[in-house]
Every structure is written in structure tokens, then in C-alpha cells.
Write an enzyme that holds these catalytic residues in place. Sequence first.
Site, PDB file in Angstrom:
ATOM      1  N   GLY A   1       0.826  -1.190   0.000  1.00 29.83           N
ATOM      2  CA  GLY A   1       0.000   0.000   0.000  1.00 29.83           C
ATOM      3  C   GLY A   1       0.864   1.245   0.000  1.00 29.83           C
ATOM      4  O   GLY A   1       2.071   1.198   0.234  1.00 29.83           O
TER       5      GLY A   1
ATOM      6  N   ASN B   1       2.302   5.157  -1.477  1.00 25.91           N
ATOM      7  CA  ASN B   1       2.764   5.867  -2.660  1.00 25.91           C
ATOM      8  C   ASN B   1       4.287   5.769  -2.729  1.00 25.91           C
ATOM      9  O   ASN B   1       4.863   4.795  -2.261  1.00 25.91           O
ATOM     10  CB  ASN B   1       2.279   7.328  -2.583  1.00 25.91           C
ATOM     11  CG  ASN B   1       2.121   7.998  -3.926  1.00 25.91           C
ATOM     12  OD1 ASN B   1       3.108   8.380  -4.537  1.00 25.91           O
ATOM     13  ND2 ASN B   1       0.889   8.153  -4.398  1.00 25.91           N
TER      14      ASN B   1
ATOM     15  N   THR C   1       8.222   6.308  -1.919  1.00 24.35           N
ATOM     16  CA  THR C   1       9.099   6.591  -0.788  1.00 24.35           C
ATOM     17  C   THR C   1      10.528   6.212  -1.147  1.00 24.35           C
ATOM     18  O   THR C   1      10.786   5.660  -2.219  1.00 24.35           O
ATOM     19  CB  THR C   1       8.634   5.858   0.484  1.00 24.35           C
ATOM     20  OG1 THR C   1       9.318   6.418   1.624  1.00 24.35           O
ATOM     21  CG2 THR C   1       8.917   4.367   0.420  1.00 24.35           C
TER      22      THR C   1
ATOM     23  N   ALA D   1       9.238   1.253   7.725  1.00 26.21           N
ATOM     24  CA  ALA D   1      10.575   1.815   7.500  1.00 26.21           C
ATOM     25  C   ALA D   1      10.773   2.930   8.513  1.00 26.21           C
ATOM     26  O   ALA D   1       9.993   3.887   8.557  1.00 26.21           O
ATOM     27  CB  ALA D   1      10.695   2.353   6.074  1.00 26.21           C
TER      28      ALA D   1
ATOM     29  N   CYS E   1       5.410   9.805   0.180  1.00 22.52           N
ATOM     30  CA  CYS E   1       4.110   9.145   0.401  1.00 22.52           C
ATOM     31  C   CYS E   1       2.986   9.837  -0.362  1.00 22.52           C
ATOM     32  O   CYS E   1       1.810   9.673  -0.037  1.00 22.52           O
ATOM     33  CB  CYS E   1       3.773   9.076   1.893  1.00 22.52           C
ATOM     34  SG  CYS E   1       5.053   8.272   2.881  1.00 22.52           S
TER      35      CYS E   1
END
EC number: 2.3.1.181
Length: 222
Positions: free
Chosen positions: A70, A72, A74, A151, A167
Site C-alpha cells: 500500500g 505511494n 518513498t 521503515a 508518500c
Amino acid sequence: MPVIEYGEAWDLQVELVAARRDGRLERDVVLLLEHLPVFTLGRRGGLENLIVSEAFLKESGIPVFHAERGGNITFHGPGQLVGYPIINLQGARLSVTDYVEKLEEVMIRTAADFGVQAERNPMNRGVWVSNNKLGSIGIAVRRGICFHGFAFNVNLSLEPFGWINPCGLHGIGVTTLEQELLQSVSMKQVRKSVRQYFQSVFKVELAMTDISELQRLLKRAV
């Protein structure tokens, strides 16, 4: 675990998920590692949130990897502790929401060990210090087995985050434990805290191993 390429860690996760799903692997596994520099894109994409040219990115030598997690876009790099739990959620009696909240709790408690007050933010999952993101979460679930994970920024270079909208968010910053404390932070000590709090938050006991032993275990499980 050593600093490894993202693709190598992804391959290992996929093997572990399949073995856990098929019952060839009897226990859940948590990978704690660092990555060589890489940008990753989640299910929602993210190239539209790259704010430098692809030519510039190519010149930088940092690859882009599309993942099924899931979230966006990074950045991962040395100095960021990445955790990939391979867990049978049903066996652990965890909903996806509960699971994500527990990952956040592990990072919040770890930050507190170093005197940094991190918190959740309804704008985006993960953990934050004010308007700066300290730890991110992006997971995937395949037939009840979760993978990918969190992370946590310890002492990595933040420069590549300036090349993206992290993100997919605008007007936010990214921070590290080292930046918040204005002093060096030991990755070894952060790993120790993460292991401790993962055990207490998830109510499990972790047995230490290494990547070569995991690979041998997978071969025996075939």
C-alpha cells in the site's frame, strides 16, 4: 541482516509468504534490514510525485521499484531500519487495522527510548514528529499472509526525499532520529529496541537467525 538490494529482499519475502501460506514454514518471520538506495512505488503508483526529471534520477543511479504494498512513493537507503514481518494474520488473530497500529506502536516506543516523542497522524499512517515523518508503513496481504511492513528513519541521508513528495503528500517533511537529537544514533541500539518492542507489542518471542539460514530453511521446506 546486511544492507541488501530491494529486489533481493522482495524475492525472499515472496518465498517466505508462499512457504508460510502452504504450511511448509511453521513459524512467522520478521526480517530486519537496511536497503541500498532505492525509490519504491506502492499500489497507488507514485511517479507523478517524483519532482525531479527521470533523467536526473537515472544519473543519480538510484533505481525505482514497483511493489504491491500500500501507499505511494518513498525512499529507502542505508541508515533506515526496515521491518518486513511475514505473519499469518488469522493465526495471530489480528485484523489489518490492528496490525498496522501495532507496527506504529513499535516505532513510537522505539523513538521514546531515544528521547523522541513520535505520534500517529490521521493524515497518513506511520509515525510523525510534528509535521515530519519519522517512520512509514506500507503493507500487502496475500491469502491472509502479510508482508512488506515499516521503515524507520535512523540516520539515513534525507536528500533523496527532497526529490519526491514523500508518500504522495505535499507540504510535509521527513526526519530521522539523528536529526531530532542532533547527535549520532547507533543502528545496533535501534535494532535492539525494535526487537524488544516487537516482542512486547505483538506478544511473541523472536529467535535470531540470518538470511543464509532462512534460505536454507526455505530449501528444506520445498
